[in-house]
Structures are given as structure tokens and as C-alpha cells.
Design an enzyme around this catalytic site. Structure first.
Site, PDB file in Angstrom:
ATOM      1  CB  SER A  44      10.367  -2.960  -8.187  1.00  0.00           C
ATOM      2  OG  SER A  44       9.267  -2.165  -8.537  1.00  0.00           O
TER       3      SER A  44
HETATM    4  N1  SAH Z   1       8.783   2.455  -7.943  1.00  0.00           N
HETATM    5  C1  SAH Z   1       8.327   2.058  -6.626  1.00  0.00           C
HETATM    6  C2  SAH Z   1       7.420   0.837  -6.650  1.00  0.00           C
HETATM    7  C3  SAH Z   1       6.100   1.201  -7.152  1.00  0.00           C
HETATM    8  S1  SAH Z   1       4.733   0.162  -6.854  1.00  0.00           S
HETATM    9  C4  SAH Z   1       9.461   1.879  -5.661  1.00  0.00           C
HETATM   10  O1  SAH Z   1      10.623   2.049  -6.074  1.00  0.00           O
HETATM   11  O2  SAH Z   1       9.192   1.619  -4.491  1.00  0.00           O
HETATM   12  C5  SAH Z   1       3.641   1.003  -7.972  1.00  0.00           C
HETATM   13  C6  SAH Z   1       3.123   2.322  -7.476  1.00  0.00           C
HETATM   14  O3  SAH Z   1       2.372   2.911  -8.538  1.00  0.00           O
HETATM   15  C7  SAH Z   1       2.164   2.206  -6.301  1.00  0.00           C
HETATM   16  O4  SAH Z   1       2.642   2.942  -5.218  1.00  0.00           O
HETATM   17  C8  SAH Z   1       0.852   2.768  -6.842  1.00  0.00           C
HETATM   18  O5  SAH Z   1       0.109   3.486  -5.888  1.00  0.00           O
HETATM   19  C9  SAH Z   1       1.339   3.663  -7.962  1.00  0.00           C
HETATM   20  N2  SAH Z   1       0.357   3.983  -9.008  1.00  0.00           N
HETATM   21  C10 SAH Z   1      -0.621   3.205  -9.531  1.00  0.00           C
HETATM   22  N3  SAH Z   1      -1.295   3.867 -10.491  1.00  0.00           N
HETATM   23  C11 SAH Z   1      -0.727   5.106 -10.589  1.00  0.00           C
HETATM   24  C12 SAH Z   1      -0.971   6.256 -11.403  1.00  0.00           C
HETATM   25  N4  SAH Z   1      -1.937   6.267 -12.317  1.00  0.00           N
HETATM   26  N5  SAH Z   1      -0.177   7.350 -11.226  1.00  0.00           N
HETATM   27  C13 SAH Z   1       0.785   7.348 -10.276  1.00  0.00           C
HETATM   28  N6  SAH Z   1       1.075   6.289  -9.487  1.00  0.00           N
HETATM   29  C14 SAH Z   1       0.321   5.183  -9.640  1.00  0.00           C
END
Ligand code: SAH
Length: 225
Positions: free
Chosen positions: A65
Site C-alpha cells: 500500500s
Molecule cells: N498490507 C500489505 C498489502 C496488502 S495487498 C502490505 O503491507 O504489503 C492485499 C493482500 O490481501 C494481498 O496480498 C491479498 O492476497 C490478500 N488477501 C485478499 N483476500 C484475503 C483474505 N480473504 N484473507 C487474507 N488475505 C487476503
């Protein structure tokens, strides 16, 4: 007098902090952003951009993000330092590291195994032994360790999932982007005795939360795992 030289990364980091300090009031959050090496959470070819105030690709169609959004979401949790916090969407592990600087215990859940493994490895190398990284199971979140004083969802949901509210401690705070798949509003949901209170923190754009409580993989264009 020897001339002080700064690496390009340190200079862009200082610029980033100056930029964030216009919107972010919590000094502890700014100190955490100053401390955590964001360049360790992106691939080598993107290191030069690690302190740009923008999201960056981390593979598998996902992104780390934008630093301003990380700071806003963290500030909204209003951490004192002794909480157990759940993050949904580990991605690179960067947000988990920021949380680990500010609170006692972080539980983070990711549905894509290689991302979870890579994030766990970087967090361990950096010495964050107060972070547990889990591969997502059938249930949304990580009910095994509930309740949490704070929950931060870093992927977009169509609604506030009741199964996450159930994992929130009394007086707990849930920060979650809610809306359509292409644009959402960041919400702060607080759980008090009178019920849920919702505060709108502004527009944002996240990758979709997939599976239970989120979007179905069939609608998202992302593969079933
Ligand atoms: N917080 C992260 C950015 C996340 S991007 C950072 O600091 O880099 C969002 C992430 O959520 C992705 O990697 C995706 O695979 C994950 N995601 C999507 N649906 C999800 C779920 N139901 N449970 C866990 N992770 C999930």
C-alpha cells in the site's frame, strides 16, 4: 568539515516523512514509518522507489500500500502499545512491521502462500518476533487468536464482514476499505456497548478481499487457490 552525504533512499525517505507529517499527527506512527526499511519489502528492481508515496507491485497481482494509507490506517487504530492486532492481507509484510513497532502482538493473515512465506522471512530477518504470519483458512481473519483490540483490513470488502466484527474485542477498532471493487471508502468501525459506530476516513483504492466475507474469486479475475 567533512561534507555529510545522504543516500538517495535516505533523502527520499526524509521527503516522504515531511509529506506524511502534513496529514498524520501521531508522532509514533511517523517514527515507525521512519524506522521500518520499506525497501526490504519490495523487489530489488523497485528499491529506488521504496520511499515514493505510492503503492508498488509485489507480484501475484497484489501491491504494497501507499505509505500515506498505511500511516492513516495505523493512526486510526490509536494504539497504546499493549494490544493484540489482526491484519488481513499480509502482502509484503510492511504494514505488519509498522504495527509490530507500535503494539505488543500482531497476527497477520494472507491467502497467497508465496507472499505469506516471503513476508514471514523478511519480518524474521528484521527481528520482528511479535508477528505471527498465517496462511488464510476457510474462515475470514484468524478466529483462533481472537479477540483483537484492533483489526486492520488491507484489501477491499463489499461490506463490513460480521465475522470480523465478531473477532473484535469490546471497544475494539476495525479499519477497513468498503465499497466497489474499483474504489472504496476507508471506514473506522468501533465496537461499543451501544453497537457499532462508523466513521468515514476518506476514499481509497485497494485490491479485493477474496473469499468468505469478501468478493468471490469468480468475479475478481484472481485465481482460485
Ligand atoms: N498490507 C500489505 C498489502 C496488502 S495487498 C502490505 O503491507 O504489503 C492485499 C493482500 O490481501 C494481498 O496480498 C491479498 O492476497 C490478500 N488477501 C485478499 N483476500 C484475503 C483474505 N480473504 N484473507 C487474507 N488475505 C487476503
Amino acid at each position: 568539515m567533512p561534507k555529510v552525504t545522504y543516500s538517495l533512499l535516505e533523502r527520499t525517505k526524509a521527503q516522504l516523512l515531511a509529506e506524511l507529517s502534513r496529514d498524520i499527527r501521531d508522532e509514533r506512527v511517523l517514527a515507525a514509518i521512519a524506522k521500518v526499511p520499506r525497501q526490504r519489502f519490495v523487489s530489488d528492481d523497485l528499491r529506488a522507489f521504496a520511499y515514493d508515496n505510492r503503492p508498488l507491485p509485489i507480484g501475484h497481482g497484489q501491491t504494497i500500500s501507499q505509505p500515506l494509507i498505511v500511516a492513516m490506517m495505523t493512526e486510526a487504530l490509536d494504539l497504546r502499545g499493549d494490544e493484540k492486532v489482526l491484519e488481513l492481507g499480509t502482502g509484503s509484510g510492511y504494514q505488519a512491521a509498522i504495527l509490530a513497532e507500535l503494539t505488543a502482538q500482531v497476527v497477520t493473515v494472507e491467502r497467497i502462500a508465496p507472499l505469506a512465506e516471503q513476508a514471514a522471512a523478511v519480518l524474521a530477518e528484521l527481528g520482528y518476533d511479535n508477528v505471527q504470519v498465517h496462511l488464510a483458512g476457510d474462515a475470514l481473519g484468524w478466529p483462533e487468536e481472537a479477540p483483537y483490540e484492533g483489526i486492520l483490513v488491507t484489501a477491499a470488502a463489499p461490506d463490513v464482514p460480521s465475522s470480523l466484527v465478531e473477532q473484535l474485542a469490546p471497544q475494539g477498532r476495525l479499519v477497513i476499505p468498503v465499497g466497489a471493487q474499483d474504489v472504496q471508502e476507508l471506514l473506522l468501525v468501533t465496537n461499543s456497548r451501544g453497537g457499532l459506530a462508523i466513521k468515514r476516513l476518506g476514499p481509497c483504492r485497494f485490491v479485493p478481499l477474496l473469499g468468505a466475507g469478501g468478493w468471490s474469486t469468480a468475479d475478481s479475475g484472481f485465481p482460485e487457490l
